[in-house]
Design an enzyme around this catalytic site. Sequence first.
Site, mmCIF file in Angstrom:
data_model
loop_
_atom_site.group_PDB
_atom_site.id
_atom_site.type_symbol
_atom_site.label_atom_id
_atom_site.label_comp_id
_atom_site.label_asym_id
_atom_site.label_seq_id
_atom_site.Cartn_x
_atom_site.Cartn_y
_atom_site.Cartn_z
ATOM 1 N N GLU A 178 0.853 -1.191 0.000
ATOM 2 C CA GLU A 178 0.000 0.000 0.000
ATOM 3 C C GLU A 178 0.885 1.236 0.000
ATOM 4 O OE1 GLU A 178 -3.763 2.194 2.198
ATOM 5 O OE2 GLU A 178 -3.457 0.038 2.435
ATOM 6 N N ASP A 214 -2.602 12.160 -2.579
ATOM 7 C CA ASP A 214 -2.601 13.621 -2.601
ATOM 8 C C ASP A 214 -3.014 14.085 -3.990
ATOM 9 O OD1 ASP A 214 -1.960 16.374 -2.598
ATOM 10 O OD2 ASP A 214 -0.440 16.042 -1.058
ATOM 11 N N LYS A 218 -3.700 21.894 -8.345
ATOM 12 C CA LYS A 218 -3.276 22.922 -9.296
ATOM 13 C C LYS A 218 -2.617 22.277 -10.512
ATOM 14 C CE LYS A 218 -2.623 26.492 -5.801
ATOM 15 N NZ LYS A 218 -1.667 27.450 -5.168
ATOM 16 N N THR A 268 -12.533 4.279 4.142
ATOM 17 C CA THR A 268 -11.570 5.020 4.952
ATOM 18 C C THR A 268 -12.141 6.366 5.372
ATOM 19 O OG1 THR A 268 -10.534 6.224 3.123
ATOM 20 C CG2 THR A 268 -9.755 3.982 3.537
ATOM 21 N N ARG A 269 -11.464 7.013 6.302
ATOM 22 C CA ARG A 269 -11.933 8.329 6.747
ATOM 23 C C ARG A 269 -11.871 9.347 5.622
ATOM 24 N NH1 ARG A 269 -7.386 11.506 9.250
ATOM 25 N NH2 ARG A 269 -5.483 10.399 8.721
#
Length: 233
Positions: free
Chosen positions: A69, A143, A147, A213-214
């Site tokens: 992972e 992530d 931009k 997941t959160r």
Amino acid sequence: MSSANQFPGAPRRNFYGRTHGKQLRPAQRRYLDEDLPRLTVHGVEWEENPDRAPLDLKTIFEGRPVWLEIGFGGGEHLAAMARRYPDIGFIGCEPFVNGIAMLLGKLREGGQQNVRLHPGDARNLFDVLPEGSIERAFLNYPDPWPKARHHRRRFVTEEHLLPLRRAMAPGAMLRVATDIEDYVRQTLEEVPQAGFTRVEHDIGTAWEDWPSTRYEQKALREGRRPHYMSFLR
């Protein structure tokens, strides 16, 4: 969590992600002190393996198949999968100290013994993974670097995908989950260009063994739609 750039002969690699967040709780600091050294995969960083000798995963995981992972965040997915698949060895790669501490707490609570960690840049790990050694890989809510000028920092670029593909076994699966529409676009463009074959399925439907997941729950609360993409090496 040193940078490869600081060691003579190491490739120049810019690292843009965070490594520290809010102050850790005392219990989390204890997890880092007591558990992280034991669970860390040694021989990854340049200082301890300048010749980049391949890791002996068969010894580390006692012959188990190995799943990877990349960027496990708070560790919900990794801890749940390790509990569900006790006969698999898991490597979790994450540079963010707070996330590492959260995962270590989950492993203490759940008692999973089949997880090892690389607390740093995934590219250093890719250097020393034996060719064809990873049988499944996960990239969950990476992530987004929203931009446009930062899109080359995303994981789904040649710099990351080519060494990952080398480390994966023929027929191994790469799963990517994201709630960012433009990340979906880039994933569907660049992952096949790196030599992966897309598995056709409804990308709005989660995998059967997917533990939410959160990050996913936050996306749903904020009205963003999760996407689930699968590719074969």
